[in-house]
Design an enzyme around this catalytic site. Structure first.
Site, PDB file in Angstrom:
ATOM      1  CB  ILE A   1     -59.395 -23.669 -40.836  1.00  0.00           C
ATOM      2  CG1 ILE A   1     -57.858 -23.559 -39.753  1.00  0.00           C
ATOM      3  CG2 ILE A   1     -59.878 -24.948 -41.311  1.00  0.00           C
ATOM      4  CD1 ILE A   1     -57.818 -24.646 -38.853  1.00  0.00           C
TER       5      ILE A   1
ATOM      6  CG  HIS B   1     -55.855 -35.392 -35.269  1.00  0.00           C
ATOM      7  ND1 HIS B   1     -56.629 -34.567 -34.982  1.00  0.00           N
ATOM      8  CD2 HIS B   1     -55.037 -33.864 -35.840  1.00  0.00           C
ATOM      9  CE1 HIS B   1     -56.792 -33.117 -33.741  1.00  0.00           C
ATOM     10  NE2 HIS B   1     -55.897 -33.436 -34.946  1.00  0.00           N
TER      11      HIS B   1
ATOM     12  CD  GLU C   1     -59.034 -37.350 -32.855  1.00  0.00           C
ATOM     13  OE1 GLU C   1     -57.397 -37.015 -32.269  1.00  0.00           O
ATOM     14  OE2 GLU C   1     -59.352 -37.135 -33.709  1.00  0.00           O
TER      15      GLU C   1
ATOM     16  NE  ARG D   1     -59.370 -30.955 -30.789  1.00  0.00           N
ATOM     17  CZ  ARG D   1     -58.834 -30.600 -31.842  1.00  0.00           C
ATOM     18  NH1 ARG D   1     -58.087 -30.541 -33.379  1.00  0.00           N
ATOM     19  NH2 ARG D   1     -57.119 -29.737 -31.381  1.00  0.00           N
TER      20      ARG D   1
ATOM     21  NE  ARG E   1     -70.149 -18.789 -31.024  1.00  0.00           N
ATOM     22  CZ  ARG E   1     -69.192 -19.196 -30.008  1.00  0.00           C
ATOM     23  NH1 ARG E   1     -69.131 -19.763 -29.135  1.00  0.00           N
ATOM     24  NH2 ARG E   1     -67.779 -18.807 -30.771  1.00  0.00           N
TER      25      ARG E   1
HETATM   26  C1  8YV Z   1     -52.382 -30.677 -34.918  1.00  0.00           C
HETATM   27  C2  8YV Z   1     -55.212 -29.866 -33.665  1.00  0.00           C
HETATM   28  O1  8YV Z   1     -51.901 -30.617 -35.979  1.00  0.00           O
HETATM   29  O2  8YV Z   1     -53.803 -28.103 -34.046  1.00  0.00           O
HETATM   30  C3  8YV Z   1     -54.443 -27.915 -33.368  1.00  0.00           C
HETATM   31  O3  8YV Z   1     -55.087 -28.580 -32.516  1.00  0.00           O
HETATM   32  O4  8YV Z   1     -55.649 -30.626 -33.927  1.00  0.00           O
HETATM   33  C4  8YV Z   1     -53.694 -30.878 -34.909  1.00  0.00           C
HETATM   34  O5  8YV Z   1     -54.359 -30.531 -36.568  1.00  0.00           O
HETATM   35  C5  8YV Z   1     -51.800 -31.520 -33.390  1.00  0.00           C
HETATM   36  O6  8YV Z   1     -52.592 -30.681 -32.173  1.00  0.00           O
HETATM   37  C6  8YV Z   1     -50.926 -32.078 -33.699  1.00  0.00           C
HETATM   38  O7  8YV Z   1     -49.978 -31.268 -33.004  1.00  0.00           O
END
Ligand code: 8YV
Length: 302
Positions: A155, A279, A261, A232, A175
């Site tokens: 990402i 989120h 959250e 996160r 790291r």
């Molecule tokens: C997901 C996320 O969309 O992929 C992840 O870990 O935090 C999110 O982007 C979430 O799990 C909802 O399905």
């Protein structure tokens, strides 16, 4: 008789309907519903479905003696007891790769929203204030900005690729440095923050990254710096972040994720230099469909 499938989080309705052709779905989305399952024939579940934000409560996992497979509608495994899963041979399947583009798009949207004050200007028009005079503030050009990325994984890399054509300079902290990576590496996150106008958090969650962005890093970013988080909430020390935003010791923040959250610190709601999202990183129809398909396949394969 159909086997039972434990659903700790929902999928898009048509995909749940496909699973329901093969399984009897037992939905337990709240902690109270999950708690109730502990004493109700927990040996009946071999497979469960969850998402990144929900994960699996370790106590619940421990109470499911026949659990073999967890299908995660997301990539984050920070709320899953991976050690327990490894020790018990429970297979954890995520939607790896599928949401990379959507989350990277969201990160770019947040950078631009912050720099160009998109949400603030939108509120200005909706509140009818334009009639009293033009928007009083000037935004910041993205060209020439120094962008630091915490977590140059899939990402983070996709965010960097998208931002490069805007004419920014790019640096990162992981790291370890990546081989053949064109961006500058900082082995100290404070040094990266110091060298950045925009710090983008794209690192995985979990104990290893908890509060990596602490008071020292936020101070290094300073009153002209802004932070964007699509990873996160736990990666940033939220109390320190809020304190600095309120005191004007940090330039701004665009946050898609939070430490607790769906709780969002009250103090952030009043700030103009903050963009808040519930989120939504992977929340496009196409991405959520592809993720749900991946979950269905993972369940059926089990
Ligand atoms: C997901 C996320 O969309 O992929 C992840 O870990 O935090 C999110 O982007 C979430 O799990 C909802 O399905």
């Amino acid at each position: 008789m159909k086997a039972e499938l434990l659903m700790l989080a929902p999928l898009l309705a048509p995909y749940e309907a496909r699973l329901a052709e093969h399984f009897h779905l037992v939905r337990a989305h709240s902690r109270a519903e999950q708690q109730a399952l502990l004493g109700d024939h927990p040996q009946r579940f071999r497979i469960l479905v969850t998402n990144g934000g929900e994960g699996v409560d370790p106590q619940l996992m421990a109470s499911l003696p026949n659990l073999e497979r967890v299908a995660v509608n997301g990539v984050g495994t920070d709320r899953i007891d991976m050690e327990q899963a490894r020790a018990r041979g429970i297979r954890i399947v995520t939607t790896d790769n599928i949401l990379t583009d959507a989350v990277a798009d969201q990160a770019v949207a947040l950078v631009l929203a912050l720099l160009r004050q998109v949400c603030l200007a939108d509120r200005f028009v909706r509140d009818g204030r334009w009639r009293e005079g033009g928007f009083p503030l000037l935004g910041t050009s993205l060209r020439g900005q120094r962008v630091g990325i915490l977590g140059l994984g899939k990402i983070g890399g996709a965010i960097a690729e998208r931002l490069q054509p805007f004419g920014v300079s790019l640096a990162y902290h992981n790291r370890r440095p990546l081989m053949d990576c064109p961006y500058a590496y900082h082995d100290d996150l404070g040094a990266l923050a110091e060298a950045s106008d925009i710090l983008i958090v794209a690192a995985a969650g979990g104990p290893a990254s908890r509060h990596l962005v602490d008071a020292r890093v936020l101070d290094a970013l300073g009153p002209q710096g802004v932070i964007v988080n699509v990873a996160r909430g736990s990666v940033i020390d939220e109390a320190q972040l809020v304190e600095r935003l309120v005191a004007g010791r940090l330039g701004g923040a665009a946050l898609d994720v939070f430490e607790h959250e769906p709780k969002v610190p009250e103090a952030l709601l009043a700030l103009d230099n903050v963009v808040l999202q519930p989120h939504l990183g992977s929340a496009t129809l196409q991405t959520r469909q592809a993720m749900a398909e991946c979950v269905v396949q993972a369940v059926l394969a089990g």
